[in-house]
Design an enzyme around this catalytic site. Sequence first.
Site, PDB file in Angstrom:
ATOM      1  CE  LYS A 187      -3.534   2.628   2.461  1.00 30.06           C
ATOM      2  NZ  LYS A 187      -4.526   2.736   3.440  1.00 30.06           N
ATOM      3  CD  GLU A 237      -6.243   8.467   9.885  1.00 36.60           C
ATOM      4  OE1 GLU A 237      -6.481   8.941   8.836  1.00 36.60           O
ATOM      5  OE2 GLU A 237      -5.397   7.523  10.190  1.00 36.60           O
ATOM      6  CD  GLU A 281      -8.078   2.232   0.427  1.00 36.22           C
ATOM      7  OE1 GLU A 281      -8.716   1.795  -0.377  1.00 36.22           O
ATOM      8  OE2 GLU A 281      -7.950   3.671   0.673  1.00 36.22           O
ATOM      9  CD  GLU A 414     -10.563   7.313  -1.889  1.00 41.75           C
ATOM     10  OE1 GLU A 414     -10.800   6.021  -2.434  1.00 41.75           O
ATOM     11  OE2 GLU A 414      -9.993   7.265  -0.714  1.00 41.75           O
ATOM     12  CE  LYS A 418     -10.345  10.440   1.166  1.00 42.53           C
ATOM     13  NZ  LYS A 418      -9.174   9.507   0.807  1.00 42.53           N
TER      14      LYS A 418
HETATM   15  C1  LIG Z   1      -5.028  10.526   3.386  1.00 42.27           C
HETATM   16  C2  LIG Z   1      -6.130  10.830   3.433  1.00 42.27           C
HETATM   17  O1  LIG Z   1      -6.954  10.255   3.795  1.00 42.27           O
HETATM   18  C3  LIG Z   1      -6.833   8.697   4.223  1.00 42.27           C
HETATM   19  C4  LIG Z   1      -7.048   8.043   3.122  1.00 42.27           C
HETATM   20  C5  LIG Z   1      -8.161   7.244   2.886  1.00 42.27           C
HETATM   21  C6  LIG Z   1      -8.441   6.226   1.950  1.00 42.27           C
HETATM   22  O2  LIG Z   1      -7.748   6.242   1.021  1.00 42.27           O
HETATM   23  O3  LIG Z   1      -9.603   5.654   1.761  1.00 42.27           O
HETATM   24  C7  LIG Z   1      -9.193   7.241   4.126  1.00 42.27           C
HETATM   25  C8  LIG Z   1      -8.933   7.655   5.150  1.00 42.27           C
HETATM   26  C9  LIG Z   1      -7.549   8.371   5.523  1.00 42.27           C
HETATM   27  O4  LIG Z   1      -6.848   7.276   6.009  1.00 42.27           O
HETATM   28  C10 LIG Z   1      -6.633  12.379   3.085  1.00 42.27           C
HETATM   29  O5  LIG Z   1      -7.905  12.640   3.399  1.00 42.27           O
HETATM   30  O6  LIG Z   1      -5.798  13.186   2.691  1.00 42.27           O
HETATM   31 MG   LIG Z   2      -9.110   4.954  -0.398  1.00 44.58          MG
END
Ligand SMILES: C=C(O[C@@H]1C=C(C(=O)O)C=C[C@H]1O)C(=O)O
Ligand SMILES: [Mg+2]
Length: 428
Positions: A187, A237, A281, A414, A418
């Site tokens: 990962k 988190e 993941e 994704e 975000k």
């Molecule tokens: C790295 C980030 O988030 C991380 C990545 C995630 C994912 O890829 O699913 C989910 C939550 C966090 O662990 C971010 O929001 O910048």
């Molecule tokens: Mg993800």
Amino acid sequence: MDCWQQIKQQLRQRLNAHDFSAQNSAISQYQLEFTPDSASDDVLAWLKGQCCYPQFFWQARESATQCVALGQVNYFTELAAAQAFLTAYPMQQLQLVGGLTFEGEAHFYLPRLWLEQRAQTWRITLTLSADDQQSAVEAFLQGLSPPLPLKQVQTTLRLETQNYSENEWQALVGEALAQIEQGHFTKVVLAQKKTYRSDTAVNPYDLVAQARVQHADCYYFLWAQTPEQVFLGASPERLYQRDRQRLITEALAGTAVSSDDPQQTEQQQQWLLQDRKNIHENRLVVEDICAKLANFSQHLDIESLTSRKLSYVQHLVRKIAAKLYPDADDSTCLSAIHPSAAVGGLPDRAALNFIATRQNFRREWYAGTLGVMSLANSEFCVAIRSTLLNQDKIMIFTGAGIVAGSVPLLEWQEIERKAAGILLLFPA
Ligand SMILES: C=C(O[C@@H]1C=C(C(=O)O)C=C[C@H]1O)C(=O)O
Ligand SMILES: [Mg+2]
């Protein structure tokens, strides 16, 4: 005389009564409790009025206490030195604020002033050290100002640059997938940085106030070592929370859409809880955190997989609890756990090397960790869903975990999702 004048005066009285020549205790603390004049007073509004640095605002997830740290008595750029300092004052329960950047640089402060707001009660702690000059502390107190009201953010942002176009991002994801295929790591979390300019000056304290409203169930933080660079965010988190030898943490990874359409959100949740790629993941983060904790824990408990809904996205989460060995302190925990595979990768060395060599920017505080530590307890968040304000430039950061089964276009969607969540803080 208003309440702020009275507080300043009371602090000044404590300062005048303090014996700077007595070296018997190197650190002294004076505490005041009070209720501000206006019920709507807020430590964030108070911080908005201050012009002294460093500044730190902190509200932990699941906590009703809002905290502000202002100014510095001591500053540590080595985690071990910060820990050794706390250990040297076991009776005083000193609290340090700060954290580690993504790349692992430590910045911790023993603040000059610490304010805690719980409901209508505020507690102020003034800290003095034997090395302090009375005149410097007097000047600090003199510089304290009354609060400034928090205002609704209203601005139009113009995207100036982004570190990756959609095609560049997909190419980078492809590269990471090739490395995963070849077995270099399982990962890696890749990240994007978007730089905006705003048509009006954006006030960072107003942004945090907006984040508290817009993003429920998060850690809220503002971190400004200088006025030029203000880092802030609303992160879902937890890195960890420690109460003596009890530590709780979590694997938060795997993402689906969440929206104000309950049906769509519910259907996305059902999908997420069964999606093999997202479960994988998340599992890699559990593996990473548990392997690290196992080195200094007597036992570990891992809860079952659930999901956590946020305003724009939802995530898979597994809570983890550990009973630490007595000699495991925050220096042990922080240096072992950060950065976890939720923001770095697995195995971490290979993944972090990929990020250091292939990612086209340094993350610094983004995906770093910020929080509060003391000998008895501590809490740190993972500083994601964050923004860096640098004069009229606004940088927002997002990342996504790349694992076997990741689809480059979906990983782009994704991070865009975000980013859209963070942009909610800037209503036009
Ligand atoms: C790295 C980030 O988030 C991380 C990545 C995630 C994912 O890829 O699913 C989910 C939550 C966090 O662990 C971010 O929001 O910048
Ligand atoms: Mg993800």
